[in-house]
Write a protein that holds these residues in place. Structure first.
Motif, PDB file in Angstrom:
ATOM      1  N   LEU A  73      -5.622  11.663  -4.149  1.00  0.00           N
ATOM      2  CA  LEU A  73      -6.730  11.150  -3.345  1.00  0.00           C
ATOM      3  C   LEU A  73      -7.141   9.766  -3.828  1.00  0.00           C
ATOM      4  O   LEU A  73      -7.390   8.871  -3.021  1.00  0.00           O
ATOM      5  CB  LEU A  73      -7.918  12.116  -3.401  1.00  0.00           C
ATOM      6  CG  LEU A  73      -9.143  11.726  -2.592  1.00  0.00           C
ATOM      7  CD1 LEU A  73      -8.803  11.584  -1.108  1.00  0.00           C
ATOM      8  CD2 LEU A  73     -10.260  12.748  -2.787  1.00  0.00           C
ATOM      9  N   GLN A  74      -7.186   9.585  -5.133  1.00  0.00           N
ATOM     10  CA  GLN A  74      -7.558   8.279  -5.681  1.00  0.00           C
ATOM     11  C   GLN A  74      -6.544   7.214  -5.264  1.00  0.00           C
ATOM     12  O   GLN A  74      -6.925   6.105  -4.888  1.00  0.00           O
ATOM     13  CB  GLN A  74      -7.637   8.359  -7.202  1.00  0.00           C
ATOM     14  CG  GLN A  74      -8.110   7.076  -7.856  1.00  0.00           C
ATOM     15  CD  GLN A  74      -8.202   7.213  -9.369  1.00  0.00           C
ATOM     16  OE1 GLN A  74      -7.813   8.222  -9.939  1.00  0.00           O
ATOM     17  NE2 GLN A  74      -8.716   6.184 -10.002  1.00  0.00           N
ATOM     18  N   HIS A  75      -5.256   7.555  -5.288  1.00  0.00           N
ATOM     19  CA  HIS A  75      -4.227   6.596  -4.853  1.00  0.00           C
ATOM     20  C   HIS A  75      -4.368   6.281  -3.368  1.00  0.00           C
ATOM     21  O   HIS A  75      -4.239   5.119  -2.953  1.00  0.00           O
ATOM     22  CB  HIS A  75      -2.821   7.123  -5.154  1.00  0.00           C
ATOM     23  CG  HIS A  75      -2.471   7.092  -6.601  1.00  0.00           C
ATOM     24  ND1 HIS A  75      -2.360   5.929  -7.331  1.00  0.00           N
ATOM     25  CD2 HIS A  75      -2.216   8.099  -7.473  1.00  0.00           C
ATOM     26  CE1 HIS A  75      -2.047   6.201  -8.576  1.00  0.00           C
ATOM     27  NE2 HIS A  75      -1.961   7.525  -8.699  1.00  0.00           N
ATOM     28  N   LYS A  76      -4.648   7.312  -2.558  1.00  0.00           N
ATOM     29  CA  LYS A  76      -4.842   7.076  -1.130  1.00  0.00           C
ATOM     30  C   LYS A  76      -6.027   6.152  -0.898  1.00  0.00           C
ATOM     31  O   LYS A  76      -5.967   5.230  -0.080  1.00  0.00           O
ATOM     32  CB  LYS A  76      -5.070   8.402  -0.389  1.00  0.00           C
ATOM     33  CG  LYS A  76      -3.823   9.204  -0.162  1.00  0.00           C
ATOM     34  CD  LYS A  76      -4.138  10.478   0.619  1.00  0.00           C
ATOM     35  CE  LYS A  76      -2.915  11.318   0.825  1.00  0.00           C
ATOM     36  NZ  LYS A  76      -3.217  12.570   1.549  1.00  0.00           N
ATOM     37  N   ILE A  77      -7.122   6.425  -1.607  1.00  0.00           N
ATOM     38  CA  ILE A  77      -8.322   5.584  -1.451  1.00  0.00           C
ATOM     39  C   ILE A  77      -8.028   4.170  -1.894  1.00  0.00           C
ATOM     40  O   ILE A  77      -8.391   3.205  -1.207  1.00  0.00           O
ATOM     41  CB  ILE A  77      -9.503   6.183  -2.251  1.00  0.00           C
ATOM     42  CG1 ILE A  77      -9.974   7.469  -1.589  1.00  0.00           C
ATOM     43  CG2 ILE A  77     -10.642   5.181  -2.371  1.00  0.00           C
ATOM     44  CD1 ILE A  77     -10.983   8.250  -2.414  1.00  0.00           C
ATOM     45  N   THR A  78      -7.333   4.041  -3.028  1.00  0.00           N
ATOM     46  CA  THR A  78      -6.986   2.703  -3.527  1.00  0.00           C
ATOM     47  C   THR A  78      -6.107   1.968  -2.521  1.00  0.00           C
ATOM     48  O   THR A  78      -6.326   0.782  -2.242  1.00  0.00           O
ATOM     49  CB  THR A  78      -6.262   2.812  -4.890  1.00  0.00           C
ATOM     50  OG1 THR A  78      -7.118   3.474  -5.812  1.00  0.00           O
ATOM     51  CG2 THR A  78      -5.891   1.454  -5.435  1.00  0.00           C
ATOM     52  N   ASP A  79      -5.110   2.680  -1.979  1.00  0.00           N
ATOM     53  CA  ASP A  79      -4.235   2.063  -0.981  1.00  0.00           C
ATOM     54  C   ASP A  79      -5.030   1.663   0.262  1.00  0.00           C
ATOM     55  O   ASP A  79      -4.844   0.566   0.805  1.00  0.00           O
ATOM     56  CB  ASP A  79      -3.105   3.015  -0.586  1.00  0.00           C
ATOM     57  CG  ASP A  79      -2.108   3.241  -1.713  1.00  0.00           C
ATOM     58  OD1 ASP A  79      -2.109   2.447  -2.688  1.00  0.00           O
ATOM     59  OD2 ASP A  79      -1.330   4.223  -1.625  1.00  0.00           O
ATOM     60  N   LYS A  80      -5.918   2.565   0.713  1.00  0.00           N
ATOM     61  CA  LYS A  80      -6.714   2.277   1.907  1.00  0.00           C
ATOM     62  C   LYS A  80      -7.624   1.076   1.670  1.00  0.00           C
ATOM     63  O   LYS A  80      -7.739   0.200   2.533  1.00  0.00           O
ATOM     64  CB  LYS A  80      -7.537   3.522   2.291  1.00  0.00           C
ATOM     65  CG  LYS A  80      -8.153   3.427   3.635  1.00  0.00           C
ATOM     66  CD  LYS A  80      -7.079   3.426   4.705  1.00  0.00           C
ATOM     67  CE  LYS A  80      -7.685   3.471   6.074  1.00  0.00           C
ATOM     68  NZ  LYS A  80      -6.718   3.288   7.132  1.00  0.00           N
ATOM     69  N   VAL A  81      -8.269   1.049   0.480  1.00  0.00           N
ATOM     70  CA  VAL A  81      -9.135  -0.100   0.152  1.00  0.00           C
ATOM     71  C   VAL A  81      -8.308  -1.373   0.131  1.00  0.00           C
ATOM     72  O   VAL A  81      -8.739  -2.420   0.635  1.00  0.00           O
ATOM     73  CB  VAL A  81      -9.864   0.129  -1.198  1.00  0.00           C
ATOM     74  CG1 VAL A  81     -10.496  -1.158  -1.714  1.00  0.00           C
ATOM     75  CG2 VAL A  81     -10.905   1.227  -1.060  1.00  0.00           C
ATOM     76  N   GLY A  82      -7.100  -1.285  -0.428  1.00  0.00           N
ATOM     77  CA  GLY A  82      -6.218  -2.456  -0.449  1.00  0.00           C
ATOM     78  C   GLY A  82      -5.866  -2.911   0.961  1.00  0.00           C
ATOM     79  O   GLY A  82      -5.874  -4.119   1.259  1.00  0.00           O
ATOM     80  N   ASP A  83      -5.554  -1.944   1.843  1.00  0.00           N
ATOM     81  CA  ASP A  83      -5.231  -2.274   3.230  1.00  0.00           C
ATOM     82  C   ASP A  83      -6.424  -2.929   3.920  1.00  0.00           C
ATOM     83  O   ASP A  83      -6.271  -3.939   4.624  1.00  0.00           O
ATOM     84  CB  ASP A  83      -4.819  -1.014   4.011  1.00  0.00           C
ATOM     85  CG  ASP A  83      -3.491  -0.440   3.524  1.00  0.00           C
ATOM     86  OD1 ASP A  83      -2.751  -1.149   2.801  1.00  0.00           O
ATOM     87  OD2 ASP A  83      -3.209   0.732   3.868  1.00  0.00           O
ATOM     88  N   ILE A  84      -7.611  -2.347   3.719  1.00  0.00           N
ATOM     89  CA  ILE A  84      -8.821  -2.907   4.340  1.00  0.00           C
ATOM     90  C   ILE A  84      -9.092  -4.298   3.794  1.00  0.00           C
ATOM     91  O   ILE A  84      -9.444  -5.210   4.545  1.00  0.00           O
ATOM     92  CB  ILE A  84     -10.029  -1.969   4.099  1.00  0.00           C
ATOM     93  CG1 ILE A  84      -9.839  -0.669   4.886  1.00  0.00           C
ATOM     94  CG2 ILE A  84     -11.338  -2.647   4.463  1.00  0.00           C
ATOM     95  CD1 ILE A  84     -10.855   0.418   4.542  1.00  0.00           C
ATOM     96  N   ARG A  85      -8.893  -4.467   2.498  1.00  0.00           N
ATOM     97  CA  ARG A  85      -9.101  -5.790   1.879  1.00  0.00           C
ATOM     98  C   ARG A  85      -8.174  -6.827   2.503  1.00  0.00           C
ATOM     99  O   ARG A  85      -8.594  -7.944   2.835  1.00  0.00           O
ATOM    100  CB  ARG A  85      -8.846  -5.693   0.380  1.00  0.00           C
ATOM    101  CG  ARG A  85      -9.127  -6.954  -0.369  1.00  0.00           C
ATOM    102  CD  ARG A  85      -8.952  -6.707  -1.878  1.00  0.00           C
ATOM    103  NE  ARG A  85      -9.041  -7.952  -2.578  1.00  0.00           N
ATOM    104  CZ  ARG A  85      -8.002  -8.683  -2.979  1.00  0.00           C
ATOM    105  NH1 ARG A  85      -6.774  -8.256  -2.751  1.00  0.00           N
ATOM    106  NH2 ARG A  85      -8.173  -9.814  -3.614  1.00  0.00           N
TER     107      ARG A  85
END
Length: 110
Positions: A73-85
């Motif tokens: 979940l943390q990796h997914k959130i990190t990836d999603k935050v990266g995508d949004i960024r």
């Protein structure tokens, strides 16, 4: 009378001996029952210990699995935050280009 008394004493002596044998056998039976009860007690303690180990291992496994789920979940959130960024940066860049174009148009008209 002396014979009857002698016979009674012999009978009592014989019964006393039989009583001692019975008491001895009763003691042996009681010891056997106590040993069986002890064996059952020890077996129950072993089963309870084994159950405790099983619960402990199961809890460790579940905690490990939960930890892995949290990592995913943390990796997914990190990836999603990266995508949004990246999306935000691209939009800001596009807005910057649009502002630069508008600024150039305004300068040309002045």
């Amino acid at each position: 009378m002396k014979e009857k008394l002698q016979q009674l004493l012999e009978t009592l002596g014989s019964e006393r001996g039989e009583l001692r044998v019975r008491l001895h056998l009763l003691g042996l039976e009681a010891r056997e029952e106590l040993e069986q009860a002890e064996t059952k007690w020890q077996n129950m303690q072993l089963r309870l210990r084994d159950i405790g180990w099983e619960w402990n291992l199961k809890a460790k496994t579940e905690i490990h699995d939960l930890g892995e789920d949290v990592d995913k979940l943390q990796h997914k959130i990190t990836d999603k935050v990266g995508d949004i960024r990246l999306e935000v940066m691209e939009e800001v860049h596009e807005l910057g280009e649009e502002l630069a174009e508008l600024y150039q148009k305004i300068r040309r008209h002045l």
